[in-house]
Design a protein around this motif. Structure first.
Motif, PDB file in Angstrom:
ATOM      1  N   ARG A  47       0.825  -1.099   0.193  1.00  0.00           N
ATOM      2  CA  ARG A  47       0.063   0.007  -0.103  1.00  0.00           C
ATOM      3  C   ARG A  47       0.949   1.267  -0.095  1.00  0.00           C
ATOM      4  N   PRO A  48       0.488   2.290  -0.736  1.00  0.00           N
ATOM      5  CA  PRO A  48       1.304   3.510  -0.561  1.00  0.00           C
ATOM      6  C   PRO A  48       1.442   3.883   1.118  1.00  0.00           C
ATOM      7  N   VAL A  49       2.497   4.565   1.345  1.00  0.00           N
ATOM      8  CA  VAL A  49       2.598   5.109   2.657  1.00  0.00           C
ATOM      9  C   VAL A  49       1.867   6.379   2.737  1.00  0.00           C
ATOM     10  N   GLY A  73       0.749   9.924   3.041  1.00  0.00           N
ATOM     11  CA  GLY A  73       1.498  11.308   3.131  1.00  0.00           C
ATOM     12  C   GLY A  73       2.563  10.955   1.847  1.00  0.00           C
ATOM     13  N   SER A  74       2.762   9.931   1.257  1.00  0.00           N
ATOM     14  CA  SER A  74       3.673  10.012   0.104  1.00  0.00           C
ATOM     15  C   SER A  74       2.849  10.515  -0.837  1.00  0.00           C
ATOM     16  N   ALA A  75       4.019  10.650  -2.266  1.00  0.00           N
ATOM     17  CA  ALA A  75       3.400  11.183  -3.384  1.00  0.00           C
ATOM     18  C   ALA A  75       2.246  10.279  -4.106  1.00  0.00           C
ATOM     19  N   ARG A  76       2.565   8.941  -4.010  1.00  0.00           N
ATOM     20  CA  ARG A  76       1.759   7.829  -4.239  1.00  0.00           C
ATOM     21  C   ARG A  76       0.377   7.747  -3.542  1.00  0.00           C
ATOM     22  N   TRP A  77       0.480   7.872  -2.336  1.00  0.00           N
ATOM     23  CA  TRP A  77      -0.778   7.901  -1.385  1.00  0.00           C
ATOM     24  C   TRP A  77      -1.643   9.228  -1.883  1.00  0.00           C
ATOM     25  N   THR A  78      -1.046  10.267  -1.943  1.00  0.00           N
ATOM     26  CA  THR A  78      -1.805  11.615  -2.202  1.00  0.00           C
ATOM     27  C   THR A  78      -2.328  11.460  -3.601  1.00  0.00           C
ATOM     28  N   ASP A  83      -5.241   9.003  -3.355  1.00  0.00           N
ATOM     29  CA  ASP A  83      -6.213   9.156  -2.417  1.00  0.00           C
ATOM     30  C   ASP A  83      -7.595  10.011  -2.926  1.00  0.00           C
TER      31      ASP A  83
END
Length: 89
Positions: free
Chosen positions: A39-41, A43-48, A51
């Protein structure tokens, strides 16, 4: 029969059983994430970037499906995964 063996046969194992099941369920979740590439971390760019997108929802449902499959294969009670999947529709 020795005192130690008597204790082993009579000690209450309910709390230890619950802890072992909880650990197994947590491990099933971690393994599901690994099988899907993680899963994306937060706050990371991938997560953002993910989201609130359909990809984020798809990732969650896929992780819960894999977790359900792992729990069933391991003989664990899958009710938590079933409830989670029901929440996602």
């Amino acid at each position: 029969m020795s005192e130690l063996l008597t204790h082993a046969l009579t000690v209450d194992v309910a709390a230890a059983t619950a802890a072992a099941v909880a650990a197994a369920v947590d491990e099933a979740s971690q393994q599901a994430d690994r099988l899907l590439g993680g899963r994306p971390v937060p706050g990371s760019a991938r997560w953002t970037a993910e989201d609130g997108t359909p990809t984020a929802a798809d990732r969650e449902v896929a992780a819960q499906v894999v977790r359900l499959r792992i729990e069933l294969a391991a003989g664990l009670d899958p009710i938590g995964s079933l409830v989670g999947l029901r929440r996602w529709g």
